[in-house]
Structures are given as structure tokens and as C-alpha cells.
Design a protein around this motif. Structure first.
Motif, PDB file in Angstrom:
ATOM      1  N   UNK A 110       0.832  -1.205   0.000  1.00  0.00           N
ATOM      2  CA  UNK A 110       0.000   0.000   0.000  1.00  0.00           C
ATOM      3  C   UNK A 110       0.865   1.252   0.000  1.00  0.00           C
ATOM      4  N   UNK A 111       0.394   2.283  -0.681  1.00  0.00           N
ATOM      5  CA  UNK A 111       1.014   3.602  -0.624  1.00  0.00           C
ATOM      6  C   UNK A 111       0.184   4.485   0.300  1.00  0.00           C
ATOM      7  N   UNK A 112       0.797   4.967   1.358  1.00  0.00           N
ATOM      8  CA  UNK A 112       0.164   5.956   2.240  1.00  0.00           C
ATOM      9  C   UNK A 112       0.555   7.323   1.705  1.00  0.00           C
ATOM     10  N   UNK A 113      -0.390   7.986   1.053  1.00  0.00           N
ATOM     11  CA  UNK A 113      -0.117   9.254   0.380  1.00  0.00           C
ATOM     12  C   UNK A 113      -0.580  10.414   1.253  1.00  0.00           C
ATOM     13  N   UNK A 114       0.365  11.213   1.734  1.00  0.00           N
ATOM     14  CA  UNK A 114       0.050  12.393   2.546  1.00  0.00           C
ATOM     15  C   UNK A 114       0.141  13.630   1.678  1.00  0.00           C
ATOM     16  N   UNK A 115      -0.978  14.328   1.547  1.00  0.00           N
ATOM     17  CA  UNK A 115      -1.014  15.598   0.831  1.00  0.00           C
ATOM     18  C   UNK A 115      -0.908  16.703   1.870  1.00  0.00           C
ATOM     19  N   UNK A 116       0.224  17.390   1.875  1.00  0.00           N
ATOM     20  CA  UNK A 116       0.571  18.296   2.967  1.00  0.00           C
ATOM     21  C   UNK A 116       0.447  19.742   2.514  1.00  0.00           C
ATOM     22  N   UNK A 117      -0.485  20.474   3.094  1.00  0.00           N
ATOM     23  CA  UNK A 117      -0.611  21.896   2.806  1.00  0.00           C
ATOM     24  C   UNK A 117       0.560  22.661   3.401  1.00  0.00           C
ATOM     25  N   UNK A 118       1.224  23.468   2.564  1.00  0.00           N
ATOM     26  CA  UNK A 118       2.430  24.173   3.017  1.00  0.00           C
ATOM     27  C   UNK A 118       2.260  25.689   3.000  1.00  0.00           C
ATOM     28  N   UNK A 119       1.018  26.164   2.916  1.00  0.00           N
ATOM     29  CA  UNK A 119       0.840  27.611   2.905  1.00  0.00           C
ATOM     30  C   UNK A 119       1.328  28.221   1.612  1.00  0.00           C
TER      31      UNK A 119
ATOM     32  N   UNK B  97       5.403   5.237   2.557  1.00  0.00           N
ATOM     33  CA  UNK B  97       4.756   6.516   2.861  1.00  0.00           C
ATOM     34  C   UNK B  97       5.293   7.599   1.925  1.00  0.00           C
ATOM     35  N   UNK B  98       4.407   8.148   1.129  1.00  0.00           N
ATOM     36  CA  UNK B  98       4.742   9.180   0.151  1.00  0.00           C
ATOM     37  C   UNK B  98       4.113  10.495   0.572  1.00  0.00           C
ATOM     38  N   UNK B  99       4.862  11.581   0.420  1.00  0.00           N
ATOM     39  CA  UNK B  99       4.334  12.909   0.744  1.00  0.00           C
ATOM     40  C   UNK B  99       4.488  13.835  -0.453  1.00  0.00           C
ATOM     41  N   UNK B 100       3.464  14.648  -0.678  1.00  0.00           N
ATOM     42  CA  UNK B 100       3.504  15.716  -1.666  1.00  0.00           C
ATOM     43  C   UNK B 100       3.229  17.022  -0.952  1.00  0.00           C
ATOM     44  N   UNK B 101       3.984  18.068  -1.292  1.00  0.00           N
ATOM     45  CA  UNK B 101       3.855  19.375  -0.654  1.00  0.00           C
ATOM     46  C   UNK B 101       2.969  20.253  -1.524  1.00  0.00           C
ATOM     47  N   UNK B 102       1.798  20.624  -0.987  1.00  0.00           N
ATOM     48  CA  UNK B 102       0.779  21.314  -1.774  1.00  0.00           C
ATOM     49  C   UNK B 102       0.702  22.776  -1.351  1.00  0.00           C
TER      50      UNK B 102
ATOM     51  N   UNK C 141      -3.814   2.800  -2.745  1.00  0.00           N
ATOM     52  CA  UNK C 141      -3.406   4.106  -2.218  1.00  0.00           C
ATOM     53  C   UNK C 141      -4.395   4.554  -1.152  1.00  0.00           C
ATOM     54  N   UNK C 142      -3.872   4.939  -0.001  1.00  0.00           N
ATOM     55  CA  UNK C 142      -4.677   5.550   1.057  1.00  0.00           C
ATOM     56  C   UNK C 142      -4.265   7.008   1.174  1.00  0.00           C
ATOM     57  N   UNK C 143      -5.210   7.926   1.004  1.00  0.00           N
ATOM     58  CA  UNK C 143      -4.904   9.355   0.957  1.00  0.00           C
ATOM     59  C   UNK C 143      -5.209  10.005   2.294  1.00  0.00           C
ATOM     60  N   UNK C 144      -4.251  10.797   2.783  1.00  0.00           N
ATOM     61  CA  UNK C 144      -4.448  11.626   3.971  1.00  0.00           C
ATOM     62  C   UNK C 144      -4.198  13.073   3.588  1.00  0.00           C
ATOM     63  N   UNK C 145      -4.963  13.981   4.166  1.00  0.00           N
ATOM     64  CA  UNK C 145      -4.786  15.409   3.921  1.00  0.00           C
ATOM     65  C   UNK C 145      -4.362  16.086   5.207  1.00  0.00           C
ATOM     66  N   UNK C 146      -3.250  16.816   5.135  1.00  0.00           N
ATOM     67  CA  UNK C 146      -2.793  17.634   6.258  1.00  0.00           C
ATOM     68  C   UNK C 146      -3.053  19.085   5.867  1.00  0.00           C
TER      69      UNK C 146
END
Length: 254
Positions: free
Chosen positions: A1-10, A103-108, A132-137
Motif C-alpha cells: 500500500x502507498x500511504x499518500x500524505x497531501x501536505x498543505x504548506x501555505x 509513505x509518500x508525501x507531496x507538498x501542496x 493508495x490511502x490518501x491523507x490530507x494535512x
């Protein structure tokens, strides 16, 4: 599984990251940073700086070239094709760098929920059969940064706020029954197409950055100043991110 974290960076200021965002970055096995191909753009440099300042764990950071959207008259069609190309690029990067999952992270920029298509693109991975499991920060949005910079409330007392795009404002004019309008993704100064009487504007570019630019005033006076400043700033930096709020004034309103 890919744990995909979409991270808000302002809006690019490392101080805009929440503690939750920093934690998610440091828990990742891989952070993907998109390159947009513009030699003058320092957007990739801002993401690099955020990683350099906020990563304390040995997280692998990989850069990749982001597909370019075709400039056609079929706006929605070209966007759908672009999203498909981005999803395919993500899938290739995941296969190359996380073949066994992780665990994959993208900086949004801003927040993934507000005029950002990352969640829709992530859904394409799921539709393609990827586990893929998506998390939003959540992150600070450009709207929050704008109102903070001008020290104004977003809404008038007891009134709603309309959020739209420059393309829609240009095509349809002032939204019906709206008093406060926030406009995002306006590359062509759509505010200049409105009858300016009774409208005030609060504009900001590069919010939260050292070269932040702010202009406020009656639309008739501020519109040409914003257009001139925007063109000069874009030429100087090679890119621009801006947002603005407009209000129709009313005597006695708060």
C-alpha cells in the motif's frame, strides 16, 4: 500500500507549516517535488528550502518534471488530459522509488481542498487500481494569508463570501447577489473588466514571503496600479501567485 500524505504548506513560507505538517514530512519514506520547467521559476527552490529547514529525519527527496498543460480553447478537456498525465507521472515515480509500498508525501501550495486538483489526481491512481490511502494535512490558504496581511475580516457581519476564479469572473462578471468576492487563479486581471463604482479591492502577491506585495483601495484607483505591479513582479521573478478580495461597499455595513 502507498500511504499518500497531501501536505498543505501555505504560500511558501516555511513558518506557515503546522506541527502536523512537519511531522508528516518527517514520517515519509519519500517526498516528491515537481519541477515545472521554467528556468526563472523559484517554486522548486521554495519547496527545497522547506525540506531543508523542516526535515530532521533521513527522508528521501526526489524531483520530477511535471507535465505541461496544453493551452487550448477546450479548458476542461485540456485540464482532464493534464491531470491524467500527472497521475501517470506519479505512478511512474511510485513504481521506481516505492516498488514495495511505503509513505509518500507531496507538498501542496495552500491547502489541498481549495482550488487545487491534487485530490482529484490522487483519485485517478485509485481508479487505476493502485492501493493508495490518501491523507490530507491542512495548510494555510492564500485567502487566510491575504486577509491577515491586510488585517481585514473575510466576511461582513452575517454575510456569505463567494470564492471564484479569474476565468469565471471575466466570463460572467460580478457573481449575482454577492457582496464579498474572493478571486483566485486570475492570470489576466479580470477585475479590470468590472464596472468599478462602489467596489473596493484588497490584492496580494507572494503572500508571506520576503517580497510580499499588497495593494488596497477603490477598484477604479487600484486596478491600474495592480496591473502594473503584477506585470513588473512577474517579469522580475518569472512567476507570480496572487489573490484578491473585492467588496461592494454599503453605507453602515460592518
Amino acid at each position: 500500500m502507498i500511504d499518500l500524505a497531501l501536505i498543505g504548506i501555505g504560500t511558501g513560507n516555511p513558518d506557515h507549516l503546522t506541527a502536523q505538517a512537519v511531522q508528516a514530512m518527517n514520517q515519509a519514506d519519500l517526498i516528491l517535488l515537481p519541477r515545472k520547467g521554467d528556468a526563472k521559476s523559484d517554486l522548486i527552490d521554495l519547496r527545497r528550502a522547506i525540506c531543508a529547514q523542516r526535515l530532521t529525519a533521513p527522508v528521501r527527496v526526489v524531483e520530477f518534471d511535471l507535465p505541461v498543460r496544453d493551452a487550448t480553447d477546450d479548458y476542461l478537456g485540456s485540464v482532464h488530459d493534464w491531470h491524467a498525465a500527472i497521475a501517470a507521472t506519479w505512478q511512474a515515480q511510485i513504481t521506481a522509488h516505492l516498488p514495495n509500498g511505503g509513505r509518500l508525501a507531496l507538498l501542496i501550495w495552500g491547502d489541498p481542498s481549495l482550488y487545487d486538483s491534487t485530490l482529484r489526481i490522487a483519485d485517478r491512481l485509485i481508479q487505476a487500481g493502485m492501493d493508495v490511502a490518501v491523507r490530507v494535512i491542512p495548510g494555510i490558504t492564500s485567502i487566510q494569508a491575504l486577509t491577515a496581511a491586510h488585517a481585514i475580516p473575510l466576511n461582513r457581519l452575517g454575510e456569505p463570501v463567494t470564492i471564484t476564479t479569474g476565468r469565471m469572473l471575466r466570463a460572467r462578471g460580478w457573481p449575482r447577489d454577492a457582496r464579498t468576492v474572493v478571486v483566485m487563479l486570475d492570470g489576466n486581471c479580470a477585475f479590470a473588466t468590472l464596472p468599478p463604482d462602489g467596489i473596493a479591492i484588497w490584492w496580494g502577491a507572494y503572500l508571506g514571503m520576503p517580497h510580499e506585495a499588497l495593494i488596497h483601495g477603490p477598484l477604479a484607483d487600484a486596478a491600474p496600479r495592480i496591473a502594473t505591479a503584477r506585470a513588473a513582479l512577474r517579469a522580475r521573478h518569472g512567476w507570480i501567485m496572487d489573490v484578491y478580495l473585492m467588496r461592494k461597499e454599503q453605507a453602515g455595513a460592518s
